[in-house]
Design a protein around this motif. Structure first.
Motif, PDB file in Angstrom:
ATOM      1  N   GLY A  39       0.779  -1.232   0.000  1.00 49.40           N
ATOM      2  CA  GLY A  39       0.000   0.000   0.000  1.00 49.40           C
ATOM      3  C   GLY A  39       0.810   1.281   0.000  1.00 49.40           C
ATOM      4  N   LYS A  40       2.144   1.189  -0.194  1.00 47.26           N
ATOM      5  CA  LYS A  40       2.958   2.413  -0.129  1.00 47.26           C
ATOM      6  C   LYS A  40       2.641   3.358  -1.288  1.00 47.26           C
ATOM      7  CE  LYS A  40       7.067   0.135  -2.078  1.00 47.26           C
ATOM      8  NZ  LYS A  40       6.408  -1.202  -2.228  1.00 47.26           N
ATOM      9  N   SER A  41       2.427   2.803  -2.499  1.00 48.11           N
ATOM     10  CA  SER A  41       2.094   3.676  -3.628  1.00 48.11           C
ATOM     11  C   SER A  41       0.728   4.329  -3.429  1.00 48.11           C
ATOM     12  CB  SER A  41       2.113   2.883  -4.942  1.00 48.11           C
ATOM     13  OG  SER A  41       3.436   2.491  -5.256  1.00 48.11           O
ATOM     14  N   PRO A 174      10.912  22.985  -4.465  1.00 50.07           N
ATOM     15  CA  PRO A 174       9.699  22.985  -3.640  1.00 50.07           C
ATOM     16  C   PRO A 174      10.011  22.789  -2.165  1.00 50.07           C
ATOM     17  CG  PRO A 174       9.941  20.882  -4.748  1.00 50.07           C
ATOM     18  CD  PRO A 174      11.018  21.767  -5.292  1.00 50.07           C
ATOM     19  N   ASP A 175       9.080  23.237  -1.324  1.00 49.64           N
ATOM     20  CA  ASP A 175       9.218  23.023   0.117  1.00 49.64           C
ATOM     21  C   ASP A 175       9.045  21.554   0.467  1.00 49.64           C
ATOM     22  OD1 ASP A 175       9.312  25.911   0.949  1.00 49.64           O
ATOM     23  OD2 ASP A 175       7.361  25.887  -0.046  1.00 49.64           O
ATOM     24  N   ILE A 176       8.209  20.861  -0.323  1.00 51.58           N
ATOM     25  CA  ILE A 176       7.945  19.435  -0.108  1.00 51.58           C
ATOM     26  C   ILE A 176       8.163  18.694  -1.417  1.00 51.58           C
ATOM     27  CG2 ILE A 176       6.195  17.715   0.495  1.00 51.58           C
ATOM     28  CD1 ILE A 176       4.821  19.883   2.178  1.00 51.58           C
ATOM     29  N   LEU A 177       8.984  17.650  -1.376  1.00 56.43           N
ATOM     30  CA  LEU A 177       9.241  16.804  -2.538  1.00 56.43           C
ATOM     31  C   LEU A 177       8.603  15.440  -2.306  1.00 56.43           C
ATOM     32  CD1 LEU A 177      12.978  17.346  -3.572  1.00 56.43           C
ATOM     33  CD2 LEU A 177      11.006  17.486  -5.087  1.00 56.43           C
ATOM     34  N   LEU A 178       7.775  14.994  -3.236  1.00 49.86           N
ATOM     35  CA  LEU A 178       7.167  13.668  -3.180  1.00 49.86           C
ATOM     36  C   LEU A 178       7.670  12.890  -4.394  1.00 49.86           C
ATOM     37  CD1 LEU A 178       3.521  14.747  -2.227  1.00 49.86           C
ATOM     38  CD2 LEU A 178       5.343  14.026  -0.690  1.00 49.86           C
ATOM     39  N   LEU A 179       8.548  11.921  -4.148  1.00 48.01           N
ATOM     40  CA  LEU A 179       9.257  11.230  -5.226  1.00 48.01           C
ATOM     41  C   LEU A 179       8.982   9.733  -5.191  1.00 48.01           C
ATOM     42  CD1 LEU A 179      12.739  13.002  -4.806  1.00 48.01           C
ATOM     43  CD2 LEU A 179      10.871  13.661  -6.327  1.00 48.01           C
ATOM     44  N   ASP A 180       8.437   9.203  -6.274  1.00 54.55           N
ATOM     45  CA  ASP A 180       8.165   7.772  -6.390  1.00 54.55           C
ATOM     46  C   ASP A 180       9.212   7.154  -7.300  1.00 54.55           C
ATOM     47  OD1 ASP A 180       7.174   5.228  -6.595  1.00 54.55           O
ATOM     48  OD2 ASP A 180       5.134   5.814  -7.123  1.00 54.55           O
ATOM     49  N   GLU A 181      10.104   6.352  -6.721  1.00 50.88           N
ATOM     50  CA  GLU A 181      11.190   5.668  -7.436  1.00 50.88           C
ATOM     51  C   GLU A 181      12.014   6.637  -8.295  1.00 50.88           C
ATOM     52  OE1 GLU A 181      12.183   2.814  -6.824  1.00 50.88           O
ATOM     53  OE2 GLU A 181      10.531   1.604  -6.090  1.00 50.88           O
ATOM     54  N   PRO A 182      12.632   7.642  -7.680  1.00 53.53           N
ATOM     55  CA  PRO A 182      13.396   8.617  -8.473  1.00 53.53           C
ATOM     56  C   PRO A 182      14.657   8.054  -9.115  1.00 53.53           C
ATOM     57  CG  PRO A 182      13.765   8.971  -6.133  1.00 53.53           C
ATOM     58  CD  PRO A 182      12.672   7.948  -6.243  1.00 53.53           C
ATOM     59  N   THR A 183      15.156   6.902  -8.640  1.00 53.68           N
ATOM     60  CA  THR A 183      16.389   6.350  -9.206  1.00 53.68           C
ATOM     61  C   THR A 183      16.136   5.414 -10.379  1.00 53.68           C
ATOM     62  OG1 THR A 183      16.419   4.491  -7.632  1.00 53.68           O
ATOM     63  CG2 THR A 183      17.551   6.501  -6.975  1.00 53.68           C
ATOM     64  N   THR A 220      16.403  10.384   6.604  1.00 51.18           N
ATOM     65  CA  THR A 220      16.548  10.573   8.047  1.00 51.18           C
ATOM     66  C   THR A 220      15.517   9.759   8.824  1.00 51.18           C
ATOM     67  OG1 THR A 220      15.057  12.487   8.023  1.00 51.18           O
ATOM     68  CG2 THR A 220      17.409  12.911   7.722  1.00 51.18           C
ATOM     69  N   HIS A 221      14.437   9.340   8.150  1.00 52.48           N
ATOM     70  CA  HIS A 221      13.367   8.566   8.772  1.00 52.48           C
ATOM     71  C   HIS A 221      12.862   7.515   7.789  1.00 52.48           C
ATOM     72  CE1 HIS A 221      13.368  12.315  11.058  1.00 52.48           C
ATOM     73  NE2 HIS A 221      12.663  11.724  12.017  1.00 52.48           N
ATOM     74  N   MET A 222      12.308   6.434   8.330  1.00 56.77           N
ATOM     75  CA  MET A 222      11.632   5.418   7.524  1.00 56.77           C
ATOM     76  C   MET A 222      10.151   5.387   7.890  1.00 56.77           C
ATOM     77  SD  MET A 222      13.608   3.826   5.411  1.00 56.77           S
ATOM     78  CE  MET A 222      14.691   5.210   5.106  1.00 56.77           C
ATOM     79  N   VAL A 223       9.303   5.338   6.873  1.00 59.08           N
ATOM     80  CA  VAL A 223       7.865   5.203   7.072  1.00 59.08           C
ATOM     81  C   VAL A 223       7.470   3.855   6.482  1.00 59.08           C
ATOM     82  CG1 VAL A 223       5.599   6.189   6.592  1.00 59.08           C
ATOM     83  CG2 VAL A 223       7.555   7.693   6.972  1.00 59.08           C
ATOM     84  N   ASP A 224       7.150   2.917   7.360  1.00 56.89           N
ATOM     85  CA  ASP A 224       6.970   1.519   6.968  1.00 56.89           C
ATOM     86  C   ASP A 224       5.492   1.157   6.856  1.00 56.89           C
ATOM     87  OD1 ASP A 224       7.660  -1.186   6.453  1.00 56.89           O
ATOM     88  OD2 ASP A 224       7.261  -1.672   8.551  1.00 56.89           O
ATOM     89  N   VAL A 225       5.106   0.652   5.673  1.00 57.48           N
ATOM     90  CA  VAL A 225       3.740   0.185   5.446  1.00 57.48           C
ATOM     91  C   VAL A 225       3.741  -1.332   5.614  1.00 57.48           C
ATOM     92  CG1 VAL A 225       1.766   0.199   3.869  1.00 57.48           C
ATOM     93  CG2 VAL A 225       3.430   2.067   3.794  1.00 57.48           C
ATOM     94  N   ASP A 226       3.193  -1.796   6.732  1.00 60.62           N
ATOM     95  CA  ASP A 226       3.191  -3.236   7.031  1.00 60.62           C
ATOM     96  C   ASP A 226       2.206  -3.506   8.166  1.00 60.62           C
ATOM     97  OD1 ASP A 226       3.845  -5.876   6.766  1.00 60.62           O
ATOM     98  OD2 ASP A 226       5.848  -5.715   7.636  1.00 60.62           O
ATOM     99  N   TYR A 227       1.795  -4.749   8.306  1.00 66.77           N
ATOM    100  CA  TYR A 227       0.885  -5.167   9.378  1.00 66.77           C
ATOM    101  C   TYR A 227      -0.421  -4.365   9.363  1.00 66.77           C
ATOM    102  CZ  TYR A 227       5.430  -6.783  11.109  1.00 66.77           C
ATOM    103  OH  TYR A 227       6.680  -7.340  11.218  1.00 66.77           O
ATOM    104  N   LYS A 228      -0.824  -3.876   8.153  1.00 72.57           N
ATOM    105  CA  LYS A 228      -2.028  -3.040   7.995  1.00 72.57           C
ATOM    106  C   LYS A 228      -1.906  -1.728   8.780  1.00 72.57           C
ATOM    107  CE  LYS A 228      -4.992  -7.066   7.220  1.00 72.57           C
ATOM    108  NZ  LYS A 228      -6.194  -7.792   7.650  1.00 72.57           N
TER     109      LYS A 228
END
Length: 532
Positions: A39-41, A174-183, A220-228
């Motif tokens: 569900g991360k995307s 931008p003040d906020i960057l939202l990047l999906d698979e930038p590499t 600097t942080h990880m946001v983990d999508v798991d365990y619902k």
């Protein structure tokens, strides 16, 4: 900066995540991670505003500028590469176009002259006079040379279009960057450049990536999508793995201790509840049982394949020799006098900028392409097995997972085929799944299953980590590191190259650089030469 309150997403009875409350704060760089399908995307689309959560809200401060990496290949086809990047700052772009319109007028009215003055002031405040220089600098950093900057976007191939779109979102500062698979579609040097750029950028970032080294370097942080659930950890990816593993082990240990305590108390209650002299003690024990909490242990969506490469026969000293290889496509000279001797135990990372000829080199090596000049000689004991970059060319659409794998060894029994597929996470009826409906990750794991079945002693892989999640990439990295044969691979995954390769072959416009040693050692030597 970004506030997520009580966000839940469900599709019918299937819950992706629920009750999410998070705060993304200024200046932090968050890696958004989770298994494929967790569900991360979807969560990123909620942040972007492209998807509405089942419940809850996302709030972004209205005075902040948000940059989103969108992978729309065709939206800017009628614009030049440079103009597409400049459009990443919509307010500046609007001022630029109005300036151009006014200066193109045969003559100006007094009102138009005053407007020009105002525009010039605004243009200067927006650093407009250095805008084209900054845009060009971004494009060059992302591997797009100056001579391409005034080409139309329609002339750019897919991977380079995405680089332009990445430059576009970075240009807007931008003040906020939202990047999906930038590499995606970036070579190793360009990823290094991007890492340094993002480290210097002061904005808040949320980044989806399957590149472990990139996450470790940038975030600097990880946001983990798991365990619902969606849980935030302070630290990079390696810290997250250690912290989350420890937290889960602690939870299981606490539950085990509590279960033992409950069993002990229940035994006392069962023995003495009917005993008048100990009835009060039994009642007290029962109250203790009621107070003990057994925490819910939700199943993880993370499942790693089990990859262990074995060989049918021992590999000798000679693996493959390339002598004076030349290969051209019309007027494009790709390989020029390539000479390589690869021996047993070599684990060779073939690197270089996109389009330099890495895939061509592998195909010539395997006999899939005939060189214009030169010879390829394989050792007598060598048994190569190939993982192709383009899965669609390898796996037909008119068969099933089981039948396609079995076609490589008709003598293999059903148990062997099912066992290999099970290790690659195709369980039960999934082995009869049509190849037409496989995801990118499933096709990659199916191709690895083929290599496990064939048991070659020389593994040749072209971008094997494309479409794989972090758990699968880690499993593949370990398997290749432990493999007793030779490995020749092309990859933009820095961690894979760092952990596996003991020899680096870089294709450059001026020839082949052949370095014996790790990738970190190679970079240190190359950087030292550049700085001399």
């Amino acid at each position: 900066m970004i506030r997520v309150k009580d966000v839940s997403v469900s599709f019918g009875s299937r819950i992706l995540f629920e009750g999410v409350n998070l705060s993304f704060d200024q200046g932090n760089r968050y890696g958004l991670i989770g298994a494929n399908g967790a569900g991360k995307s979807t969560f990123m689309k909620i942040l972007v505003g492209d998807f509405e959560a089942t419940t809850g809200t996302v709030t972004i401060a209205p005075d902040l500028r948000v940059g989103v990496l969108r992978q729309d290949h065709y939206q800017y086809d009628d614009f030049t590469v440079l103009d597409t990047v400049l459009m990443g700052h919509p307010e500046l772009w609007k001022v630029m176009k109005e300036r151009e319109r006014l200066y193109a007028l045969p003559e100006m009215t007094e009102e138009e002259g005053m407007l020009v003055g105002e525009l010039e002031s605004t243009f200067a405040d927006m650093d407009g006079y250095s805008a084209e220089y900054f845009a060009a600098e971004l494009l060059e950093g992302l591997g797009i040379p100056v001579e391409k900057h005034n080409d139309l976007m329609s002339s750019m191939i897919g991977g380079f279009k995405l680089r332009v779109l990445l430059a576009q979102v970075l240009f807007g500062r931008p003040d906020i960057l939202l990047l999906d698979e930038p590499t995606n579609h970036l070579d190793l040097d360009t990823i290094r450049w991007l890492e340094n750029f993002l480290l210097a950028h002061k904005g808040t970032m949320v980044i989806i990536s399957h590149d472990r080294h990139f996450l470790n370097t940038v975030c600097t942080h990880m946001v983990d999508v798991d365990y619902k659930q969606i849980t935030m950890f302070t630290g990079n990816y390696d810290y997250f793995v250690a912290a989350s593993t420890l937290a889960r082990e602690q939870l299981l240990a606490d539950n085990a201790r509590n279960m033992d305590k409950i069993a002990e108390l229940k035994e006392f209650v069962a023995r003495f509840s009917a005993n008048k002299s100990k009835a009060k003690q039994a009642t007290s024990r029962q109250k203790q049982i009621d107070k003990i909490e057994i925490q819910e242990v939700r199943p993880s969506s993370r499942v790693a394949p089990y990859i262990k490469f074995t060989t049918q026969q021992k590999l000798g000293q000679q693996v493959v020799s390339l002598d004076g290889i030349n290969k051209s496509f019309d007027d494009l000279h790709v390989l020029k006098d390539v000479r390589l001797d690869i021996t047993g135990g070599d684990k060779v990372a073939v690197i270089g900028v996109n389009g330099i000829g890495k895939t061509t080199l592998l195909n010539v090596m395997l006999g899939e392409l005939t060189p214009d000049a030169g010879t390829v000689t394989w050792g007598k004991s060598a048994q190569p097995s190939y993982f192709a970059q383009d899965h669609n060319e390898v796996i037909p659409k008119n068969t099933t997972v089981y039948e396609w794998l079995r076609s490589f060894d008709e003598q293999a029994d059903e148990q062997t085929i099912r066992s290999i597929l099970g290790r690659m996470l195709f369980s039960k009826n999934e082995v009869h799944k049509s190849t037409e409906v496989l995801s990118g990750g499933e096709t990659a794991r199916l191709m690895l299953a083929k290599m496990l079945l064939l048991q070659g002693n020389v593994l040749i892989l072209d971008e094997p980590t494309n479409h794989l999640d972090l758990e699968s990439i880690d499993a593949l990295t370990t398997a290749l590191s432990e493999f007793e044969g030779s490995v020749i691979f092309v990859s933009h995954a820095r961690q894979l190259v760092t952990d596996v390769a003991n020899r680096i072959v870089e294709l450059t416009p001026t020839g082949v650089v052949d370095f014996v040693g790790s990738y970190d050692e190679y970079l240190a030597k190359r950087d030292a030469l550049v700085n001399v």
